[in-house]
Design a protein around this motif. Structure first.
Motif, PDB file in Angstrom:
ATOM      1  N   SER A 255       0.827  -1.213   0.000  1.00 17.52           N
ATOM      2  CA  SER A 255       0.000   0.000   0.000  1.00 17.52           C
ATOM      3  C   SER A 255       0.859   1.260   0.000  1.00 17.52           C
ATOM      4  O   SER A 255       0.402   2.340  -0.359  1.00 17.52           O
ATOM      5  CB  SER A 255      -0.908   0.022   1.230  1.00 17.52           C
ATOM      6  OG  SER A 255      -0.097   0.028   2.390  1.00 17.52           O
ATOM      7  N   GLY A 256       2.145   1.114   0.371  1.00 17.97           N
ATOM      8  CA  GLY A 256       3.038   2.276   0.369  1.00 17.97           C
ATOM      9  C   GLY A 256       2.620   3.339   1.359  1.00 17.97           C
ATOM     10  O   GLY A 256       2.664   4.526   1.061  1.00 17.97           O
ATOM     11  N   SER A 257       2.253   2.915   2.565  1.00 18.34           N
ATOM     12  CA  SER A 257       1.693   3.852   3.546  1.00 18.34           C
ATOM     13  C   SER A 257       2.651   4.986   3.922  1.00 18.34           C
ATOM     14  O   SER A 257       2.218   6.081   4.250  1.00 18.34           O
ATOM     15  CB  SER A 257       1.272   3.092   4.805  1.00 18.34           C
ATOM     16  OG  SER A 257       2.327   2.271   5.232  1.00 18.34           O
ATOM     17  N   ARG A 258       3.989   4.742   3.814  1.00 19.98           N
ATOM     18  CA  ARG A 258       4.943   5.780   4.208  1.00 19.98           C
ATOM     19  C   ARG A 258       4.973   6.944   3.230  1.00 19.98           C
ATOM     20  O   ARG A 258       5.550   7.980   3.491  1.00 19.98           O
ATOM     21  CB  ARG A 258       6.354   5.183   4.359  1.00 19.98           C
ATOM     22  CG  ARG A 258       6.515   4.377   5.628  1.00 19.98           C
ATOM     23  CD  ARG A 258       7.826   3.628   5.654  1.00 19.98           C
ATOM     24  NE  ARG A 258       7.875   2.571   4.640  1.00 19.98           N
ATOM     25  CZ  ARG A 258       8.882   1.732   4.488  1.00 19.98           C
ATOM     26  NH1 ARG A 258       9.931   1.827   5.279  1.00 19.98           N
ATOM     27  NH2 ARG A 258       8.863   0.797   3.560  1.00 19.98           N
ATOM     28  N   MET A 259       4.349   6.766   2.069  1.00 22.21           N
ATOM     29  CA  MET A 259       4.282   7.871   1.106  1.00 22.21           C
ATOM     30  C   MET A 259       3.161   8.838   1.472  1.00 22.21           C
ATOM     31  O   MET A 259       3.063   9.932   0.912  1.00 22.21           O
ATOM     32  CB  MET A 259       4.024   7.350  -0.316  1.00 22.21           C
ATOM     33  CG  MET A 259       5.159   6.596  -0.935  1.00 22.21           C
ATOM     34  SD  MET A 259       6.658   7.566  -1.200  1.00 22.21           S
ATOM     35  CE  MET A 259       6.161   8.665  -2.514  1.00 22.21           C
ATOM     36  N   GLY A 260       2.271   8.425   2.376  1.00 20.61           N
ATOM     37  CA  GLY A 260       1.179   9.301   2.795  1.00 20.61           C
ATOM     38  C   GLY A 260       0.232   9.639   1.659  1.00 20.61           C
ATOM     39  O   GLY A 260      -0.269  10.752   1.562  1.00 20.61           O
ATOM     40  N   ASN A 261      -0.025   8.679   0.780  1.00 25.76           N
ATOM     41  CA  ASN A 261      -0.869   8.942  -0.381  1.00 25.76           C
ATOM     42  C   ASN A 261      -1.942   7.864  -0.493  1.00 25.76           C
ATOM     43  O   ASN A 261      -1.686   6.705  -0.175  1.00 25.76           O
ATOM     44  CB  ASN A 261       0.021   8.921  -1.637  1.00 25.76           C
ATOM     45  CG  ASN A 261      -0.576   9.695  -2.772  1.00 25.76           C
ATOM     46  OD1 ASN A 261      -1.645   9.347  -3.271  1.00 25.76           O
ATOM     47  ND2 ASN A 261       0.100  10.754  -3.180  1.00 25.76           N
ATOM     48  N   GLU A 262      -3.124   8.222  -0.948  1.00 24.17           N
ATOM     49  CA  GLU A 262      -4.220   7.253  -1.137  1.00 24.17           C
ATOM     50  C   GLU A 262      -3.852   6.212  -2.191  1.00 24.17           C
ATOM     51  O   GLU A 262      -4.090   5.020  -2.033  1.00 24.17           O
ATOM     52  CB  GLU A 262      -5.476   7.995  -1.615  1.00 24.17           C
ATOM     53  CG  GLU A 262      -6.253   8.689  -0.524  1.00 24.17           C
ATOM     54  CD  GLU A 262      -7.011   7.694   0.338  1.00 24.17           C
ATOM     55  OE1 GLU A 262      -7.982   7.113  -0.178  1.00 24.17           O
ATOM     56  OE2 GLU A 262      -6.627   7.507   1.515  1.00 24.17           O
ATOM     57  N   LEU A 263      -3.243   6.703  -3.282  1.00 26.12           N
ATOM     58  CA  LEU A 263      -2.880   5.828  -4.398  1.00 26.12           C
ATOM     59  C   LEU A 263      -1.692   4.964  -3.969  1.00 26.12           C
ATOM     60  O   LEU A 263      -0.694   5.495  -3.484  1.00 26.12           O
ATOM     61  CB  LEU A 263      -2.479   6.714  -5.589  1.00 26.12           C
ATOM     62  CG  LEU A 263      -2.358   6.077  -6.968  1.00 26.12           C
ATOM     63  CD1 LEU A 263      -3.694   5.493  -7.427  1.00 26.12           C
ATOM     64  CD2 LEU A 263      -1.858   7.107  -7.973  1.00 26.12           C
ATOM     65  N   PRO A 264      -1.786   3.606  -4.143  1.00 29.08           N
ATOM     66  CA  PRO A 264      -0.625   2.778  -3.767  1.00 29.08           C
ATOM     67  C   PRO A 264       0.638   3.266  -4.486  1.00 29.08           C
ATOM     68  O   PRO A 264       0.572   3.717  -5.634  1.00 29.08           O
ATOM     69  CB  PRO A 264      -1.023   1.383  -4.238  1.00 29.08           C
ATOM     70  CG  PRO A 264      -2.507   1.399  -4.309  1.00 29.08           C
ATOM     71  CD  PRO A 264      -2.894   2.811  -4.656  1.00 29.08           C
ATOM     72  N   LYS A 265       1.768   3.134  -3.771  1.00 26.71           N
ATOM     73  CA  LYS A 265       3.034   3.718  -4.243  1.00 26.71           C
ATOM     74  C   LYS A 265       3.383   3.353  -5.690  1.00 26.71           C
ATOM     75  O   LYS A 265       3.857   4.180  -6.456  1.00 26.71           O
ATOM     76  CB  LYS A 265       4.137   3.244  -3.294  1.00 26.71           C
ATOM     77  CG  LYS A 265       5.506   3.736  -3.619  1.00 26.71           C
ATOM     78  CD  LYS A 265       6.450   3.553  -2.452  1.00 26.71           C
ATOM     79  CE  LYS A 265       6.747   2.115  -2.106  1.00 26.71           C
ATOM     80  NZ  LYS A 265       7.813   1.994  -1.100  1.00 26.71           N
TER      81      LYS A 265
END
Ligand code: C5P
Length: 235
Positions: free
Chosen positions: A14-24
Protein backbone atom coordinates in the motif's frame (compact mmCIF):
# COMPACT_ATOMS: atom_id res chain seq x y z
CA UNK A 1 16.54 -28.01 -20.77
CA UNK A 2 17.48 -24.34 -21.22
CA UNK A 3 17.52 -22.30 -18.03
CA UNK A 4 15.05 -19.44 -18.29
CA UNK A 5 15.16 -16.01 -16.69
CA UNK A 6 11.87 -14.72 -15.29
CA UNK A 7 11.30 -11.46 -13.46
CA UNK A 8 8.79 -11.11 -10.63
CA UNK A 9 7.61 -7.74 -9.35
CA UNK A 10 5.79 -7.80 -6.00
CA UNK A 11 3.39 -4.87 -6.29
CA UNK A 12 0.78 -5.58 -3.67
CA UNK A 13 1.92 -3.07 -1.06
CA UNK A 14 0.00 0.00 0.00
CA UNK A 15 3.04 2.28 0.37
CA UNK A 16 1.69 3.85 3.55
CA UNK A 17 4.94 5.78 4.21
CA UNK A 18 4.28 7.87 1.11
CA UNK A 19 1.18 9.30 2.80
CA UNK A 20 -0.87 8.94 -0.38
CA UNK A 21 -4.22 7.25 -1.14
CA UNK A 22 -2.88 5.83 -4.40
CA UNK A 23 -0.62 2.78 -3.77
CA UNK A 24 3.03 3.72 -4.24
CA UNK A 25 3.55 1.64 -7.38
CA UNK A 26 1.04 3.81 -9.23
CA UNK A 27 2.26 7.25 -8.20
CA UNK A 28 2.97 9.39 -11.27
CA UNK A 29 6.64 9.48 -12.18
CA UNK A 30 8.01 10.90 -15.42
CA UNK A 31 4.60 10.66 -17.15
CA UNK A 32 3.92 7.06 -16.11
CA UNK A 33 2.80 5.13 -13.03
CA UNK A 34 5.96 4.25 -11.09
CA UNK A 35 5.80 0.50 -11.80
CA UNK A 36 5.97 1.19 -15.55
CA UNK A 37 9.67 2.02 -15.27
CA UNK A 38 10.65 -1.25 -13.56
CA UNK A 39 8.68 -3.20 -16.16
CA UNK A 40 10.23 -1.22 -19.01
CA UNK A 41 13.82 -2.03 -18.03
CA UNK A 42 13.09 -5.72 -17.38
CA UNK A 43 11.14 -5.94 -20.65
CA UNK A 44 14.10 -4.65 -22.68
CA UNK A 45 16.48 -7.33 -21.40
CA UNK A 46 16.52 -10.04 -24.08
CA UNK A 47 17.22 -12.87 -21.61
CA UNK A 48 14.11 -12.21 -19.54
CA UNK A 49 11.22 -14.05 -21.14
CA UNK A 50 8.44 -13.28 -18.67
CA UNK A 51 7.61 -10.55 -16.18
CA UNK A 52 5.24 -11.64 -13.45
CA UNK A 53 3.47 -8.78 -11.67
CA UNK A 54 1.89 -9.70 -8.33
CA UNK A 55 -0.97 -7.36 -7.44
CA UNK A 56 -3.19 -7.20 -4.37
CA UNK A 57 -6.38 -9.26 -4.77
CA UNK A 58 -8.44 -6.07 -4.51
CA UNK A 59 -6.27 -3.94 -6.83
CA UNK A 60 -8.50 -1.70 -8.94
CA UNK A 61 -5.83 0.56 -10.40
CA UNK A 62 -3.70 -1.65 -12.65
CA UNK A 63 -6.29 -1.97 -15.42
CA UNK A 64 -6.79 1.79 -15.63
CA UNK A 65 -3.56 1.98 -17.64
CA UNK A 66 -2.70 0.60 -21.05
CA UNK A 67 -0.04 -2.14 -20.80
CA UNK A 68 -0.43 -3.46 -24.35
CA UNK A 69 3.13 -2.52 -25.29
CA UNK A 70 4.51 -5.03 -22.77
CA UNK A 71 1.89 -7.74 -23.22
CA UNK A 72 4.20 -10.33 -24.85
CA UNK A 73 6.10 -10.81 -21.59
CA UNK A 74 3.60 -9.75 -18.91
CA UNK A 75 1.75 -12.10 -16.57
CA UNK A 76 -0.59 -10.40 -14.12
CA UNK A 77 -1.56 -12.24 -10.93
CA UNK A 78 -3.92 -10.90 -8.27
CA UNK A 79 -2.47 -13.02 -5.48
CA UNK A 80 -0.53 -10.57 -3.31
CA UNK A 81 -0.27 -11.37 0.40
CA UNK A 82 -0.04 -9.49 3.68
CA UNK A 83 3.75 -9.19 3.49
CA UNK A 84 6.21 -8.76 0.61
CA UNK A 85 7.56 -12.28 1.20
CA UNK A 86 4.05 -13.70 1.01
CA UNK A 87 3.37 -11.81 -2.23
CA UNK A 88 6.55 -13.21 -3.79
CA UNK A 89 5.80 -16.77 -2.64
CA UNK A 90 2.17 -16.61 -3.81
CA UNK A 91 3.35 -15.38 -7.21
CA UNK A 92 5.94 -18.14 -7.51
CA UNK A 93 3.43 -20.86 -6.63
CA UNK A 94 0.89 -19.45 -9.10
CA UNK A 95 3.45 -19.49 -11.93
CA UNK A 96 4.13 -23.16 -11.23
CA UNK A 97 0.40 -23.86 -11.61
CA UNK A 98 0.61 -22.24 -15.06
CA UNK A 99 3.49 -24.61 -15.97
CA UNK A 100 5.74 -21.71 -16.83
CA UNK A 101 8.77 -22.48 -14.72
CA UNK A 102 11.24 -25.21 -13.81
CA UNK A 103 13.13 -25.61 -10.57
CA UNK A 104 16.43 -24.49 -12.12
CA UNK A 105 15.10 -21.34 -13.79
CA UNK A 106 16.31 -18.00 -12.48
CA UNK A 107 13.83 -15.65 -10.83
CA UNK A 108 14.74 -11.97 -10.60
CA UNK A 109 12.60 -10.39 -7.89
CA UNK A 110 12.46 -6.63 -8.35
CA UNK A 111 10.52 -4.08 -6.31
CA UNK A 112 8.06 -1.85 -8.13
CA UNK A 113 9.45 0.88 -5.91
CA UNK A 114 12.87 0.81 -7.67
CA UNK A 115 12.02 2.56 -10.92
CA UNK A 116 15.56 3.68 -11.84
CA UNK A 117 17.21 0.27 -12.37
CA UNK A 118 19.38 0.69 -15.45
CA UNK A 119 19.90 -1.75 -18.31
CA UNK A 120 23.58 -1.91 -17.36
CA UNK A 121 22.91 -2.76 -13.69
CA UNK A 122 20.50 -5.49 -14.75
CA UNK A 123 22.94 -7.00 -17.26
CA UNK A 124 25.76 -6.83 -14.72
CA UNK A 125 23.68 -8.74 -12.14
CA UNK A 126 22.77 -11.47 -14.63
CA UNK A 127 26.36 -11.80 -15.92
CA UNK A 128 27.77 -12.06 -12.41
CA UNK A 129 25.28 -14.69 -11.24
CA UNK A 130 24.29 -16.80 -14.24
CA UNK A 131 26.79 -19.53 -13.26
CA UNK A 132 26.56 -18.99 -9.50
CA UNK A 133 25.57 -21.81 -7.16
CA UNK A 134 23.44 -19.64 -4.87
CA UNK A 135 22.47 -16.42 -6.64
CA UNK A 136 22.58 -12.93 -5.22
CA UNK A 137 21.50 -9.34 -5.43
CA UNK A 138 22.47 -5.81 -6.39
CA UNK A 139 23.90 -3.94 -3.42
CA UNK A 140 26.09 -0.99 -2.48
CA UNK A 141 28.72 -0.67 0.27
CA UNK A 142 27.54 1.61 3.07
CA UNK A 143 29.13 5.04 2.65
CA UNK A 144 27.77 6.96 5.63
CA UNK A 145 28.82 6.64 9.27
CA UNK A 146 26.22 4.54 11.03
CA UNK A 147 24.71 5.49 14.40
CA UNK A 148 22.55 3.36 16.64
CA UNK A 149 19.94 5.69 18.17
CA UNK A 150 17.41 5.37 20.98
CA UNK A 151 13.71 6.27 20.92
CA UNK A 152 14.61 9.89 21.76
CA UNK A 153 16.96 10.12 18.77
CA UNK A 154 20.07 10.17 20.96
CA UNK A 155 23.12 8.19 19.84
CA UNK A 156 23.84 5.04 21.81
CA UNK A 157 26.71 3.81 19.67
CA UNK A 158 28.58 4.27 16.40
CA UNK A 159 28.48 1.10 14.32
CA UNK A 160 31.48 0.05 12.23
CA UNK A 161 30.43 0.19 8.58
CA UNK A 162 33.19 -2.07 7.30
CA UNK A 163 31.75 -4.90 5.18
CA UNK A 164 28.22 -3.50 5.48
CA UNK A 165 26.16 -3.29 2.30
CA UNK A 166 22.73 -1.91 1.46
CA UNK A 167 20.61 -4.51 -0.28
CA UNK A 168 18.78 -3.50 -3.46
CA UNK A 169 16.79 -5.42 -6.03
CA UNK A 170 16.70 -7.31 -8.36
CA UNK A 171 17.54 -10.31 -6.21
CA UNK A 172 18.22 -13.36 -8.35
CA UNK A 173 17.74 -16.94 -7.19
CA UNK A 174 16.79 -20.29 -8.71
CA UNK A 175 13.06 -20.97 -8.58
CA UNK A 176 13.29 -24.17 -6.52
CA UNK A 177 15.68 -22.70 -3.96
CA UNK A 178 13.65 -19.51 -3.57
CA UNK A 179 10.34 -21.35 -3.01
CA UNK A 180 12.03 -23.61 -0.46
CA UNK A 181 13.57 -20.60 1.32
CA UNK A 182 10.34 -18.60 1.45
CA UNK A 183 8.34 -21.59 2.67
CA UNK A 184 10.96 -22.13 5.34
CA UNK A 185 10.68 -18.61 6.80
CA UNK A 186 6.88 -18.44 6.53
CA UNK A 187 5.54 -15.60 8.72
CA UNK A 188 9.00 -14.34 9.75
CA UNK A 189 9.37 -10.61 9.32
CA UNK A 190 11.87 -10.39 6.44
CA UNK A 191 12.06 -7.55 3.94
CA UNK A 192 13.98 -9.17 1.10
CA UNK A 193 14.45 -12.50 -0.62
CA UNK A 194 18.13 -12.88 0.23
CA UNK A 195 17.23 -13.05 3.95
CA UNK A 196 15.20 -16.18 3.28
CA UNK A 197 18.09 -17.75 1.36
CA UNK A 198 20.47 -16.82 4.20
CA UNK A 199 18.16 -18.60 6.65
CA UNK A 200 18.94 -21.81 4.72
CA UNK A 201 22.60 -21.29 5.67
CA UNK A 202 23.59 -20.07 2.19
CA UNK A 203 25.57 -16.97 1.23
CA UNK A 204 24.08 -14.91 -1.64
CA UNK A 205 26.57 -12.85 -3.66
CA UNK A 206 26.64 -9.06 -3.31
CA UNK A 207 26.87 -7.59 -6.82
CA UNK A 208 28.09 -4.01 -6.91
CA UNK A 209 25.42 -1.49 -7.91
CA UNK A 210 25.14 2.25 -7.30
CA UNK A 211 22.87 4.77 -5.59
CA UNK A 212 20.85 5.52 -8.71
CA UNK A 213 18.92 2.28 -8.21
CA UNK A 214 17.19 3.95 -5.26
CA UNK A 215 14.05 2.80 -3.50
CA UNK A 216 11.16 5.24 -3.45
CA UNK A 217 9.89 5.23 0.12
CA UNK A 218 9.20 8.85 1.07
CA UNK A 219 7.73 11.69 -1.05
CA UNK A 220 11.13 13.38 -1.60
CA UNK A 221 12.49 10.17 -3.16
CA UNK A 222 10.11 10.78 -6.06
CA UNK A 223 11.90 14.02 -6.93
CA UNK A 224 15.27 12.24 -7.06
CA UNK A 225 13.86 9.33 -9.05
CA UNK A 226 12.41 11.71 -11.62
CA UNK A 227 15.78 13.44 -12.05
CA UNK A 228 17.56 10.10 -12.51
CA UNK A 229 15.02 8.91 -15.07
CA UNK A 230 15.30 12.14 -17.02
CA UNK A 231 19.11 11.80 -17.16
CA UNK A 232 19.18 8.20 -18.34
CA UNK A 233 20.04 7.47 -21.94
CA UNK A 234 19.85 3.65 -22.05
CA UNK A 235 16.15 3.35 -22.93
O1 C5P B 1 6.81 -1.21 1.25
P1 C5P B 1 8.07 -1.57 0.55
O2 C5P B 1 8.62 -0.45 -0.28
O3 C5P B 1 9.10 -2.21 1.40
O4 C5P B 1 7.65 -2.69 -0.51
C1 C5P B 1 8.58 -3.29 -1.38
C2 C5P B 1 7.84 -3.96 -2.53
O5 C5P B 1 7.05 -5.04 -2.03
C3 C5P B 1 6.87 -3.00 -3.26
O6 C5P B 1 7.00 -3.23 -4.66
C4 C5P B 1 5.51 -3.41 -2.70
O7 C5P B 1 4.44 -3.19 -3.59
C5 C5P B 1 5.71 -4.92 -2.48
N1 C5P B 1 4.80 -5.49 -1.46
C6 C5P B 1 3.97 -6.53 -1.82
N2 C5P B 1 3.09 -7.07 -0.90
C7 C5P B 1 3.04 -6.58 0.35
C8 C5P B 1 3.90 -5.52 0.74
C9 C5P B 1 4.79 -5.00 -0.19
O8 C5P B 1 3.99 -6.98 -2.97
N3 C5P B 1 2.16 -7.11 1.20
Amino acid sequence: MMTKFLALIPAAGSGSRMGNELPKQYLPLDNHPMIYHAINTLWHNPLITQIIVVLAPDDTVWFKYDWAHFSKKLIILNCGGVTRAESVLNGLLAVKQLNLVNSNDWILVHDAARPCLSMHQLEHLINELAEDEVGGLLAIPVADTLKLGNAKHRIIQTQPRENLWQAQTPQMFRYGMLVKALNNIAHANITDDASAIEALGLHPKLVLSDVRNLKVTYPHDLVLAELILQQRSDL
